[in-house]
Design an enzyme around this catalytic site. Structure first.
Site, mmCIF file in Angstrom:
data_model
loop_
_atom_site.group_PDB
_atom_site.id
_atom_site.type_symbol
_atom_site.label_atom_id
_atom_site.label_comp_id
_atom_site.label_asym_id
_atom_site.label_seq_id
_atom_site.Cartn_x
_atom_site.Cartn_y
_atom_site.Cartn_z
ATOM 1 C CD GLN A 1 -14.866 -0.159 -2.544
ATOM 2 O OE1 GLN A 1 -16.099 -0.513 -2.322
ATOM 3 N NE2 GLN A 1 -14.098 -1.123 -3.453
ATOM 4 C CG ASP B 1 -2.027 1.151 0.972
ATOM 5 O OD1 ASP B 1 -3.307 0.535 1.134
ATOM 6 O OD2 ASP B 1 -1.949 2.212 1.134
ATOM 7 C CB ILE B 2 1.076 4.353 -1.969
ATOM 8 C CG1 ILE B 2 2.022 5.100 -2.681
ATOM 9 C CG2 ILE B 2 -0.387 4.873 -1.850
ATOM 10 C CD1 ILE B 2 1.967 6.041 -4.121
ATOM 11 C CG HIS C 1 -8.741 -2.791 -2.074
ATOM 12 N ND1 HIS C 1 -9.691 -2.078 -2.749
ATOM 13 C CD2 HIS C 1 -8.695 -2.102 -1.009
ATOM 14 C CE1 HIS C 1 -10.223 -0.900 -2.016
ATOM 15 N NE2 HIS C 1 -9.517 -0.987 -1.047
ATOM 16 C CG PHE C 2 -9.035 -9.175 0.501
ATOM 17 C CD1 PHE C 2 -9.579 -9.121 -0.407
ATOM 18 C CD2 PHE C 2 -9.952 -9.801 1.925
ATOM 19 C CE1 PHE C 2 -10.891 -9.794 -0.775
ATOM 20 C CE2 PHE C 2 -10.926 -10.620 1.703
ATOM 21 C CZ PHE C 2 -11.489 -10.729 0.274
ATOM 22 C CG HIS C 3 -6.743 -2.540 3.301
ATOM 23 N ND1 HIS C 3 -5.954 -1.309 3.072
ATOM 24 C CD2 HIS C 3 -7.965 -2.421 2.900
ATOM 25 C CE1 HIS C 3 -6.792 -0.491 2.446
ATOM 26 N NE2 HIS C 3 -7.915 -1.022 2.275
HETATM 27 P P1 5GP Z 1 -9.983 1.650 0.625
HETATM 28 O O1 5GP Z 1 -10.007 2.969 1.591
HETATM 29 O O2 5GP Z 1 -10.527 1.990 -0.781
HETATM 30 O O3 5GP Z 1 -10.191 0.450 1.230
HETATM 31 O O4 5GP Z 1 -8.136 1.716 0.403
HETATM 32 C C1 5GP Z 1 -7.647 1.958 -0.570
HETATM 33 C C2 5GP Z 1 -6.193 2.000 -0.384
HETATM 34 O O5 5GP Z 1 -5.459 2.047 -1.620
HETATM 35 C C3 5GP Z 1 -5.516 2.901 0.515
HETATM 36 O O6 5GP Z 1 -4.850 2.268 1.752
HETATM 37 C C4 5GP Z 1 -4.409 3.757 -0.255
HETATM 38 O O7 5GP Z 1 -3.372 4.046 0.312
HETATM 39 C C5 5GP Z 1 -4.189 2.435 -1.390
HETATM 40 N N1 5GP Z 1 -3.744 3.358 -2.695
HETATM 41 C C6 5GP Z 1 -4.319 4.312 -3.327
HETATM 42 N N2 5GP Z 1 -3.853 4.365 -4.727
HETATM 43 C C7 5GP Z 1 -2.647 3.573 -4.511
HETATM 44 C C8 5GP Z 1 -1.693 3.402 -5.484
HETATM 45 O O8 5GP Z 1 -1.677 4.233 -6.588
HETATM 46 N N3 5GP Z 1 -0.496 2.522 -5.268
HETATM 47 C C9 5GP Z 1 -0.739 2.092 -4.190
HETATM 48 N N4 5GP Z 1 0.417 0.930 -3.827
HETATM 49 N N5 5GP Z 1 -1.945 2.004 -3.135
HETATM 50 C C10 5GP Z 1 -2.732 2.829 -3.325
#
Ligand code: 5GP
Length: 142
Positions: A93, A30-31, A99-101
């Site tokens: 989201q 994750d970035i 996606h799974f963290h």
């Molecule tokens: P969500 O809130 O949708 O569950 O989490 C999305 C996740 O994607 C966040 O933790 C965010 O840091 C990650 N993310 C968003 N854009 C990018 C990217 O361009 N590269 C990477 N490696 N992670 C990303």
């Protein structure tokens, strides 16, 4: 529908720190990590939320998660981890691609608490619970 940022990462159009790939799954760091080793496991199928994901992609993700979690625990020395999977804006989201963290947790480390969970449990009444369970079971076939 426009390609999601994760589809573009899977294609290599946007760089990422790739951790794992097979014909159905892509995993990368994750970035914006909530802790060291925070990773994302993504189906190549561009479903927005998990209720729209095929059984085949779901099975492939399910195979990958334990193996990747073990590798992250070993590599970081984390003592625990959360698997978090958000569906829909109301569920936090941000990226509309399943996606799974995997979020490692470290006891006694200042960077180990990037994820905070507030858990306000309510009471499940017996009759309402039975009624709700019946309704959910009736919809399981779909
Ligand atoms: P969500 O809130 O949708 O569950 O989490 C999305 C996740 O994607 C966040 O933790 C965010 O840091 C990650 N993310 C968003 N854009 C990018 C990217 O361009 N590269 C990477 N490696 N992670 C990303």
């Amino acid at each position: 529908m426009a390609d999601s940022i994760f589809t573009r990462i899977i294609r290599g159009e946007i760089p990422s720190h790739r951790l794992y790939e097979d014909d159905r799954v892509f995993a990368f760091l994750d970035i914006g990590p909530l802790s060291q080793g925070h990773a994302l496991v993504v189906p190549k199928e561009p479903a927005e939320t998990i209720d729209k994901l095929s059984d085949e992609s779901a099975a492939a993700i399910g195979r990958c998660l334990p193996r990747l979690a073990r590798a992250i625990l070993k590599a970081t020395g984390a003592t625990a981890f959360n698997i978090l999977q958000n569906n829909g804006r109301a569920a936090h989201q941000a990226v509309p691609h399943v996606h799974f963290h995997i979020i490692p947790r470290f006891e006694n480390r200042p960077d180990g608490a990037g994820l905070e969970i507030t858990w306000r449990a309510q009471k499940l009444e017996s009759a309402a619970g039975a009624d709700l369970a019946r309704k959910i079971i009736a919809n399981l076939a779909g």
